[in-house]
Design a protein around this motif. Structure first.
Motif, PDB file in Angstrom:
ATOM      1  N   ASP A 142      -7.402 -17.508  -0.358  1.00 18.15           N
ATOM      2  CA  ASP A 142      -7.080 -18.087   0.950  1.00 18.15           C
ATOM      3  C   ASP A 142      -6.510 -17.034   1.888  1.00 18.15           C
ATOM      4  N   ALA A 143      -5.694 -16.126   1.351  1.00 14.21           N
ATOM      5  CA  ALA A 143      -5.111 -15.077   2.188  1.00 14.21           C
ATOM      6  C   ALA A 143      -6.180 -14.131   2.718  1.00 14.21           C
ATOM      7  N   LEU A 144      -7.121 -13.728   1.872  1.00 12.46           N
ATOM      8  CA  LEU A 144      -8.187 -12.824   2.303  1.00 12.46           C
ATOM      9  C   LEU A 144      -9.062 -13.472   3.372  1.00 12.46           C
ATOM     10  N   VAL A 145      -9.373 -14.745   3.186  1.00  8.75           N
ATOM     11  CA  VAL A 145     -10.175 -15.448   4.194  1.00  8.75           C
ATOM     12  C   VAL A 145      -9.391 -15.581   5.492  1.00  8.75           C
ATOM     13  N   ALA A 146      -8.104 -15.905   5.405  1.00  9.92           N
ATOM     14  CA  ALA A 146      -7.270 -16.015   6.613  1.00  9.92           C
ATOM     15  C   ALA A 146      -7.225 -14.692   7.368  1.00  9.92           C
ATOM     16  N   LEU A 147      -7.110 -13.581   6.641  1.00 13.49           N
ATOM     17  CA  LEU A 147      -7.125 -12.267   7.287  1.00 13.49           C
ATOM     18  C   LEU A 147      -8.424 -12.039   8.046  1.00 13.49           C
ATOM     19  N   SER A 148      -9.544 -12.362   7.413  1.00 13.81           N
ATOM     20  CA  SER A 148     -10.843 -12.126   8.052  1.00 13.81           C
ATOM     21  C   SER A 148     -11.034 -12.989   9.288  1.00 13.81           C
ATOM     22  N   ARG A 149     -10.342 -14.119   9.349  1.00 15.65           N
ATOM     23  CA  ARG A 149     -10.453 -15.032  10.487  1.00 15.65           C
ATOM     24  C   ARG A 149      -9.388 -14.794  11.550  1.00 15.65           C
ATOM     25  N   GLY A 150      -8.488 -13.852  11.316  1.00 21.93           N
ATOM     26  CA  GLY A 150      -7.428 -13.578  12.283  1.00 21.93           C
ATOM     27  C   GLY A 150      -6.334 -14.623  12.309  1.00 21.93           C
ATOM     28  N   GLU A 151      -6.131 -15.324  11.177  1.00 23.21           N
ATOM     29  CA  GLU A 151      -5.159 -16.406  11.139  1.00 23.21           C
ATOM     30  C   GLU A 151      -3.784 -15.952  10.666  1.00 23.21           C
ATOM     31  N   ALA A 152      -3.621 -14.668  10.380  1.00 24.04           N
ATOM     32  CA  ALA A 152      -2.339 -14.123   9.947  1.00 24.04           C
ATOM     33  C   ALA A 152      -2.107 -12.805  10.672  1.00 24.04           C
ATOM     34  N   GLU A 153      -0.843 -12.445  10.799  1.00 24.38           N
ATOM     35  CA  GLU A 153      -0.486 -11.188  11.469  1.00 24.38           C
ATOM     36  C   GLU A 153      -0.109 -10.151  10.410  1.00 24.38           C
ATOM     37  N   VAL A 154      -0.981  -9.161  10.266  1.00 23.26           N
ATOM     38  CA  VAL A 154      -0.769  -8.102   9.277  1.00 23.26           C
ATOM     39  C   VAL A 154      -1.150  -6.783   9.941  1.00 23.26           C
ATOM     40  N   PRO A 155      -0.186  -6.032  10.477  1.00 23.34           N
ATOM     41  CA  PRO A 155      -0.530  -4.756  11.118  1.00 23.34           C
ATOM     42  C   PRO A 155      -0.900  -3.710  10.082  1.00 23.34           C
ATOM     43  N   PRO A 156      -1.664  -2.695  10.478  1.00 20.54           N
ATOM     44  CA  PRO A 156      -1.899  -1.570   9.559  1.00 20.54           C
ATOM     45  C   PRO A 156      -0.576  -1.006   9.057  1.00 20.54           C
ATOM     46  N   LYS A 157      -0.564  -0.575   7.803  1.00 12.05           N
ATOM     47  CA  LYS A 157       0.676  -0.141   7.169  1.00 12.05           C
ATOM     48  C   LYS A 157       1.224   1.134   7.817  1.00 12.05           C
ATOM     49  N   PRO A 158       2.466   1.123   8.293  1.00 11.48           N
ATOM     50  CA  PRO A 158       3.101   2.401   8.636  1.00 11.48           C
ATOM     51  C   PRO A 158       3.276   3.233   7.372  1.00 11.48           C
ATOM     52  N   THR A 159       2.995   4.524   7.474  1.00  9.90           N
ATOM     53  CA  THR A 159       3.045   5.405   6.310  1.00  9.90           C
ATOM     54  C   THR A 159       3.948   6.598   6.580  1.00  9.90           C
ATOM     55  N   VAL A 160       4.755   6.953   5.603  1.00  5.82           N
ATOM     56  CA  VAL A 160       5.513   8.207   5.644  1.00  5.82           C
ATOM     57  C   VAL A 160       5.137   8.998   4.390  1.00  5.82           C
ATOM     58  N   HIS A 161       5.255  10.312   4.490  1.00  8.61           N
ATOM     59  CA  HIS A 161       4.744  11.177   3.425  1.00  8.61           C
ATOM     60  C   HIS A 161       5.865  11.988   2.777  1.00  8.61           C
ATOM     61  N   ALA A 162       5.632  12.331   1.506  1.00  3.95           N
ATOM     62  CA  ALA A 162       6.540  13.162   0.727  1.00  3.95           C
ATOM     63  C   ALA A 162       5.725  14.281   0.102  1.00  3.95           C
ATOM     64  N   PRO A 163       6.379  15.313  -0.437  1.00  2.72           N
ATOM     65  CA  PRO A 163       5.626  16.437  -1.018  1.00  2.72           C
ATOM     66  C   PRO A 163       4.713  15.996  -2.160  1.00  2.72           C
ATOM     67  N   GLY A 164       3.696  16.819  -2.418  1.00  2.00           N
ATOM     68  CA  GLY A 164       2.807  16.597  -3.540  1.00  2.00           C
ATOM     69  C   GLY A 164       1.812  15.482  -3.347  1.00  2.00           C
ATOM     70  N   GLY A 165       1.498  15.157  -2.085  1.00  4.31           N
ATOM     71  CA  GLY A 165       0.545  14.084  -1.830  1.00  4.31           C
ATOM     72  C   GLY A 165       1.134  12.699  -1.968  1.00  4.31           C
ATOM     73  N   ALA A 166       2.445  12.590  -2.103  1.00  3.97           N
ATOM     74  CA  ALA A 166       3.093  11.285  -2.233  1.00  3.97           C
ATOM     75  C   ALA A 166       3.273  10.643  -0.853  1.00  3.97           C
ATOM     76  N   PHE A 167       3.320   9.310  -0.860  1.00  2.97           N
ATOM     77  CA  PHE A 167       3.532   8.607   0.401  1.00  2.97           C
ATOM     78  C   PHE A 167       4.122   7.233   0.128  1.00  2.97           C
ATOM     79  N   ALA A 168       4.620   6.603   1.184  1.00  7.74           N
ATOM     80  CA  ALA A 168       5.181   5.255   1.077  1.00  7.74           C
ATOM     81  C   ALA A 168       4.725   4.439   2.273  1.00  7.74           C
ATOM     82  N   ASN A 169       4.533   3.144   2.036  1.00  6.52           N
ATOM     83  CA  ASN A 169       4.068   2.224   3.066  1.00  6.52           C
ATOM     84  C   ASN A 169       5.026   1.055   3.218  1.00  6.52           C
ATOM     85  N   ALA A 170       5.194   0.602   4.460  1.00  4.57           N
ATOM     86  CA  ALA A 170       5.789  -0.702   4.730  1.00  4.57           C
ATOM     87  C   ALA A 170       4.647  -1.679   4.982  1.00  4.57           C
ATOM     88  N   MET A 171       4.733  -2.870   4.386  1.00  8.10           N
ATOM     89  CA  MET A 171       3.622  -3.822   4.439  1.00  8.10           C
ATOM     90  C   MET A 171       4.121  -5.187   4.898  1.00  8.10           C
TER      91      MET A 171
END
Length: 314
Positions: A25-54
């Motif tokens: 249901d969540a995936l279908v809602a996303l495809s229909r624009g029925e939920a607000e989910v912005p692209p994940k903000p990303t910050v980076h750390a050494p060695g190719g590491a990163f973190a996201n807020a979702m």
């Protein structure tokens, strides 16, 4: 507010069939624009590491929350998990925090449920499956595959001890699965109608040869482009759980020379299966986490589980 440990979350997770329904249901809602989910903000750390807020909001179901997740590719060499994080579930009517929970078991269950929703809609009933990697995701996916009746499964793992540990775990927890393990990635995926790749994100030298993958297979990479490279993506119907997020990651170069996606995963779940090979680059979205986390929070409140925390006022 309740604090829930990973063990608490594991005990309170909805059964696989319920988790599949929630994320479908969540995936279908996303495809229909029925939920607000912005692209994940990303910050980076050494060695190719990163973190996201979702963050995610699903007003129709009074759901609000955010996951903070970090991915450190070098962690296994230190005996640490590659992925770790926390999930906050708010009351969608008041904004008050209801629960903060460890995101390990939650992420594994959500990821497997998303794969399961895709398999249920886009693969033949009981089709054999191949999986690469023998970590937590292999275990959570084996539970879902068993629940869906996909009982012929081959898993690739490089280390003999990982293969042995997975076999022992499967005998106890998914006894109906006819599991084979191998140290040859080609053997695990060759001609299999369902292929799930669960190696480390950012790994190099692990791309699957497109000739190994059946022309009508459903391919579900959990590891971004580590296993499923641009050549395989270009030769497939390419979907993403969250198209703007996929495009942001693609433009940033994280997926190499990947093509643009052609559709949303939720759209595929909501229509007849297209012909040919399908690659669903489900990079993870806050709404899929939120619907499962909210079910965990509901169960915790009903059972009095976890540890109450006085949040005070902001």
């Amino acid at each position: 507010m309740r604090h829930l440990s990973d063990a608490d979350v594991e005990a309170l997770l909805p059964p696989p069939a319920e988790a599949l329904r929630l994320v479908h249901d969540a995936l279908v809602a996303l495809s229909r624009g029925e939920a607000e989910v912005p692209p994940k903000p990303t910050v980076h750390a050494p060695g190719g590491a990163f973190a996201n807020a979702m963050p995610a909001a699903y007003p129709a179901r009074n759901l609000l929350g955010c996951k903070w997740i970090s991915i450190f590719p070098d962690n296994p060499s230190q005996g640490l998990p590659t992925v770790s994080g926390l999930m906050v579930v708010n009351d969608g009517r008041t904004g008050a925090p209801r629960a903060v929970m460890s995101a390990g078991a939650l992420t594994a269950a959500r990821t497997a449920a998303v794969s399961g929703a895709c398999i249920a809609a886009l693969a033949a009933t009981g089709a054999p499956a191949g999986f690469t990697g023998a970590g937590l995701q292999a275990r959570s996916h084996l539970r879902v595959l068993e629940a869906l009746g996909h009982l012929d499964v081959t898993v690739y793992a490089r280390r003999a001890d990982a293969r042995a540990q997975l076999m022992a775990w499967a005998e106890e927890h998914v006894p109906r699965v006819r599991l084979r393990v191998t140290d040859d990635a080609r053997e695990a995926v060759l001609g299999r109608p369902v292929v799930v790749t669960g190696l480390s994100i950012g790994l190099t030298g692990a791309e699957l040869d497109p000739s190994w993958i059946a022309t009508d297979a459903l391919v579900l990479p959990l590891d971004y482009a580590s296993s499923v490279g641009p050549a395989l993506a270009r030769a497939s119907v390419l979907a993403a759980d969250h198209v703007p997020q996929f495009e942001a990651v693609r433009v940033a170069g994280t997926l190499g020379e990947y093509p643009a996606t052609t559709t949303w995963t939720g759209s595929l779940l909501d229509q007849a299966r297209p012909d040919g090979r399908i690659v669903c680059q489900n990079l993870g979205n806050g709404l899929s986490d939120l619907v499962v986390a909210a079910a965990v929070a509901d169960a915790a409140e009903a059972q009095g589980a976890g540890h109450p925390v006085d949040t005070g006022s902001a």
